[in-house]
Design a protein around this motif. Structure first.
Motif, PDB file in Angstrom:
ATOM      1  N   GLY A 147       4.817   2.532  -4.319  1.00 10.02           N
ATOM      2  CA  GLY A 147       4.718   3.200  -3.027  1.00 10.02           C
ATOM      3  C   GLY A 147       5.174   2.315  -1.872  1.00 10.02           C
ATOM      4  N   GLU A 148       6.028   2.844  -1.042  1.00 14.34           N
ATOM      5  CA  GLU A 148       6.444   2.102   0.133  1.00 14.34           C
ATOM      6  C   GLU A 148       5.608   2.583   1.299  1.00 14.34           C
ATOM      7  OE1 GLU A 148      10.703   2.469   0.299  1.00 14.34           O
ATOM      8  OE2 GLU A 148      10.833   0.760  -1.081  1.00 14.34           O
ATOM      9  N   ILE A 149       5.182   1.639   2.137  1.00 13.99           N
ATOM     10  CA  ILE A 149       4.245   1.946   3.214  1.00 13.99           C
ATOM     11  C   ILE A 149       4.746   3.096   4.088  1.00 13.99           C
ATOM     12  CG2 ILE A 149       3.099   0.988   5.271  1.00 13.99           C
ATOM     13  CD1 ILE A 149       2.099  -0.216   2.643  1.00 13.99           C
ATOM     14  N   GLU A 150       6.025   3.051   4.447  1.00 17.77           N
ATOM     15  CA  GLU A 150       6.527   4.043   5.397  1.00 17.77           C
ATOM     16  C   GLU A 150       6.486   5.467   4.862  1.00 17.77           C
ATOM     17  OE1 GLU A 150      10.961   4.215   5.811  1.00 17.77           O
ATOM     18  OE2 GLU A 150      10.823   2.210   4.950  1.00 17.77           O
ATOM     19  N   SER A 151       6.385   5.627   3.520  1.00 17.75           N
ATOM     20  CA  SER A 151       6.405   6.987   2.992  1.00 17.75           C
ATOM     21  C   SER A 151       5.009   7.505   2.650  1.00 17.75           C
ATOM     22  CB  SER A 151       7.317   7.044   1.762  1.00 17.75           C
ATOM     23  OG  SER A 151       6.848   6.124   0.807  1.00 17.75           O
ATOM     24  N   LEU A 152       3.975   6.749   3.006  1.00 15.97           N
ATOM     25  CA  LEU A 152       2.618   7.185   2.675  1.00 15.97           C
ATOM     26  C   LEU A 152       2.064   8.133   3.728  1.00 15.97           C
ATOM     27  CD1 LEU A 152       0.995   3.825   1.530  1.00 15.97           C
ATOM     28  CD2 LEU A 152       1.958   5.641   0.107  1.00 15.97           C
ATOM     29  N   ASP A 153       1.217   9.070   3.273  1.00 12.33           N
ATOM     30  CA  ASP A 153       0.584   9.953   4.248  1.00 12.33           C
ATOM     31  C   ASP A 153      -0.599   9.225   4.888  1.00 12.33           C
ATOM     32  OD1 ASP A 153      -2.104  11.019   2.811  1.00 12.33           O
ATOM     33  OD2 ASP A 153      -0.498  10.628   1.362  1.00 12.33           O
ATOM     34  N   ASP A 154      -1.081   9.756   6.020  1.00 12.68           N
ATOM     35  CA  ASP A 154      -2.150   9.088   6.773  1.00 12.68           C
ATOM     36  C   ASP A 154      -3.419   8.892   5.954  1.00 12.68           C
ATOM     37  OD1 ASP A 154      -0.424   9.060   8.813  1.00 12.68           O
ATOM     38  OD2 ASP A 154      -1.583  10.331  10.178  1.00 12.68           O
ATOM     39  N   GLY A 155      -3.750   9.875   5.115  1.00  8.66           N
ATOM     40  CA  GLY A 155      -4.975   9.781   4.322  1.00  8.66           C
ATOM     41  C   GLY A 155      -4.936   8.594   3.377  1.00  8.66           C
ATOM     42  N   THR A 156      -3.809   8.429   2.694  1.00  9.02           N
ATOM     43  CA  THR A 156      -3.667   7.325   1.748  1.00  9.02           C
ATOM     44  C   THR A 156      -3.702   5.994   2.487  1.00  9.02           C
ATOM     45  OG1 THR A 156      -2.239   8.781   0.474  1.00  9.02           O
ATOM     46  CG2 THR A 156      -2.245   6.476  -0.163  1.00  9.02           C
ATOM     47  N   LEU A 157      -2.993   5.952   3.626  1.00 12.68           N
ATOM     48  CA  LEU A 157      -2.977   4.721   4.429  1.00 12.68           C
ATOM     49  C   LEU A 157      -4.383   4.376   4.902  1.00 12.68           C
ATOM     50  CD1 LEU A 157      -0.045   4.568   6.985  1.00 12.68           C
ATOM     51  CD2 LEU A 157      -0.732   2.845   5.328  1.00 12.68           C
ATOM     52  N   PHE A 158      -5.109   5.406   5.343  1.00 15.47           N
ATOM     53  CA  PHE A 158      -6.453   5.188   5.869  1.00 15.47           C
ATOM     54  C   PHE A 158      -7.349   4.567   4.804  1.00 15.47           C
ATOM     55  CE2 PHE A 158     -10.807   6.464   6.873  1.00 15.47           C
ATOM     56  CZ  PHE A 158     -10.893   6.042   8.195  1.00 15.47           C
ATOM     57  N   SER A 159      -7.335   5.132   3.601  1.00 14.28           N
ATOM     58  CA  SER A 159      -8.228   4.584   2.582  1.00 14.28           C
ATOM     59  C   SER A 159      -7.746   3.216   2.113  1.00 14.28           C
ATOM     60  CB  SER A 159      -8.418   5.557   1.415  1.00 14.28           C
ATOM     61  OG  SER A 159      -7.252   5.616   0.664  1.00 14.28           O
ATOM     62  N   ALA A 160      -6.424   3.003   2.128  1.00  9.82           N
ATOM     63  CA  ALA A 160      -5.920   1.685   1.731  1.00  9.82           C
ATOM     64  C   ALA A 160      -6.375   0.606   2.717  1.00  9.82           C
ATOM     65  CB  ALA A 160      -4.397   1.706   1.626  1.00  9.82           C
ATOM     66  N   PHE A 161      -6.432   0.961   4.002  1.00 12.63           N
ATOM     67  CA  PHE A 161      -6.887   0.000   5.013  1.00 12.63           C
ATOM     68  C   PHE A 161      -8.388  -0.220   4.925  1.00 12.63           C
ATOM     69  CE2 PHE A 161      -2.950  -0.291   7.255  1.00 12.63           C
ATOM     70  CZ  PHE A 161      -3.085  -1.445   8.005  1.00 12.63           C
ATOM     71  N   LYS A 162      -9.109   0.916   4.791  1.00 11.14           N
ATOM     72  CA  LYS A 162     -10.556   0.857   4.801  1.00 11.14           C
ATOM     73  C   LYS A 162     -11.064   0.052   3.604  1.00 11.14           C
ATOM     74  CE  LYS A 162     -14.301   3.951   5.972  1.00 11.14           C
ATOM     75  NZ  LYS A 162     -15.138   4.112   4.790  1.00 11.14           N
ATOM     76  N   ASN A 163     -10.422   0.228   2.481  1.00  9.86           N
ATOM     77  CA  ASN A 163     -10.879  -0.435   1.261  1.00  9.86           C
ATOM     78  C   ASN A 163     -10.106  -1.708   0.958  1.00  9.86           C
ATOM     79  OD1 ASN A 163     -12.738   1.686   0.713  1.00  9.86           O
ATOM     80  ND2 ASN A 163     -10.991   2.926   0.066  1.00  9.86           N
ATOM     81  N   ARG A 164      -9.469  -2.273   1.978  1.00  9.50           N
ATOM     82  CA  ARG A 164      -8.705  -3.486   1.715  1.00  9.50           C
ATOM     83  C   ARG A 164      -9.636  -4.586   1.203  1.00  9.50           C
ATOM     84  NH1 ARG A 164      -9.143  -3.306   7.384  1.00  9.50           N
ATOM     85  NH2 ARG A 164     -10.024  -5.194   8.326  1.00  9.50           N
ATOM     86  N   SER A 165      -9.084  -5.452   0.380  1.00  7.45           N
ATOM     87  CA  SER A 165      -9.952  -6.464  -0.210  1.00  7.45           C
ATOM     88  C   SER A 165      -9.464  -7.848   0.145  1.00  7.45           C
ATOM     89  CB  SER A 165      -9.989  -6.292  -1.718  1.00  7.45           C
ATOM     90  OG  SER A 165      -8.658  -6.290  -2.192  1.00  7.45           O
ATOM     91  N   ARG A 166     -10.396  -8.732   0.253  1.00  7.70           N
ATOM     92  CA  ARG A 166     -10.068 -10.103   0.582  1.00  7.70           C
ATOM     93  C   ARG A 166      -9.416 -10.760  -0.627  1.00  7.70           C
ATOM     94  NH1 ARG A 166     -13.756 -14.584   3.580  1.00  7.70           N
ATOM     95  NH2 ARG A 166     -12.135 -16.170   3.624  1.00  7.70           N
ATOM     96  N   ILE A 167      -8.385 -11.547  -0.380  1.00  9.40           N
ATOM     97  CA  ILE A 167      -7.763 -12.281  -1.483  1.00  9.40           C
ATOM     98  C   ILE A 167      -8.424 -13.646  -1.551  1.00  9.40           C
ATOM     99  CG2 ILE A 167      -5.614 -13.090  -2.490  1.00  9.40           C
ATOM    100  CD1 ILE A 167      -4.119 -11.254  -0.621  1.00  9.40           C
ATOM    101  N   VAL A 168      -9.036 -13.922  -2.667  1.00  9.00           N
ATOM    102  CA  VAL A 168      -9.653 -15.236  -2.825  1.00  9.00           C
ATOM    103  C   VAL A 168      -8.804 -16.022  -3.808  1.00  9.00           C
ATOM    104  CG1 VAL A 168     -11.752 -16.479  -3.410  1.00  9.00           C
ATOM    105  CG2 VAL A 168     -11.888 -14.184  -2.464  1.00  9.00           C
ATOM    106  N   SER A 169      -8.345 -17.179  -3.359  1.00 11.06           N
ATOM    107  CA  SER A 169      -7.502 -17.967  -4.260  1.00 11.06           C
ATOM    108  C   SER A 169      -8.378 -18.718  -5.238  1.00 11.06           C
ATOM    109  CB  SER A 169      -6.624 -18.909  -3.468  1.00 11.06           C
ATOM    110  OG  SER A 169      -7.387 -19.523  -2.474  1.00 11.06           O
TER     111      SER A 169
END
Ligand SMILES: [Zn+2]
Length: 184
Positions: free
Chosen positions: A159-181
């Motif tokens: 999936g490319e960011i520019e082609s995502l609908d708002d709903g998918t983008l919203f949940s992707a942002f809301k559920n973003r996860s911290r990257i722990v090295s």
């Protein structure tokens, strides 16, 4: 083969080149002359003024969202999911002919330090190229101790960011996860 409409359009442009083509060529030349890419954040800026994306931004934020291109920034801005700075890489590490040095990664690190950024959200595409780039950025940011997060895995694979609908983008942002090295 070009379809008949395209050919008709072309013939029209040639026939009316003084009325149609000349002003168009002139404004393209103006854009070419007056607009350039900001060396710091990658946004397009007027040559005669500072960059509205990173320098003249009236709002002070503590987050930077890293995207591959300007269209990705527009999609995220339009969805009003995120309030913060943007950083436009100008592609991915693996995109054709792109060398790592061409992407604005050094200046991202500078911005993180200079603007006291607390979180960097990597919003590259869910493609192999996008994820390789995300990994590389995360690795480069390690020394700054900034919190680095990545959009949630809910992104469709490829999936490319520019082609995502708002709903998918919203949940992707809301559920973003911290990257722990896992090293150091
Ligand atoms: Zn800028």
């Amino acid at each position: 083969m070009q379809n008949i409409n395209e050919i008709e359009e072309l013939v029209k442009l040639i026939n009316e080149r003084d009325e149609l083509l000349r002003p168009m060529t002139k404004s393209l030349a103006q854009v070419y002359k007056n607009v350039s890419r900001c060396n710091s954040c990658g946004a397009l800026k007027s040559n005669s003024a500072g960059c509205n994306n990173c320098e003249n931004n009236i709002n002070k934020f503590n987050k930077i969202c890293v995207v591959e291109n300007i269209a990705d920034q527009w999609s995220i801005e339009n969805s009003s999911i995120y309030k913060g700075y943007f950083h436009i890489l100008g592609g991915t590490i693996s995109s054709a002919g792109k060398r790592k040095e061409d992407l604005l990664i050094n200046s991202l690190i500078e911005r993180v330090k200079k603007d006291d950024i607390e979180e960097v959200i990597i919003a590259t595409s869910a493609t192999v190229e996008g994820q390789t780039t995300a990994y590389y950025i995360q690795d480069r940011l390690k020394k700054t101790n900034v919190k680095v997060s990545k959009l949630a895995q809910g992104l469709p694979v490829g999936g490319e960011i520019e082609s995502l609908d708002d709903g998918t983008l919203f949940s992707a942002f809301k559920n973003r996860s911290r990257i722990v090295s896992n090293s150091d």
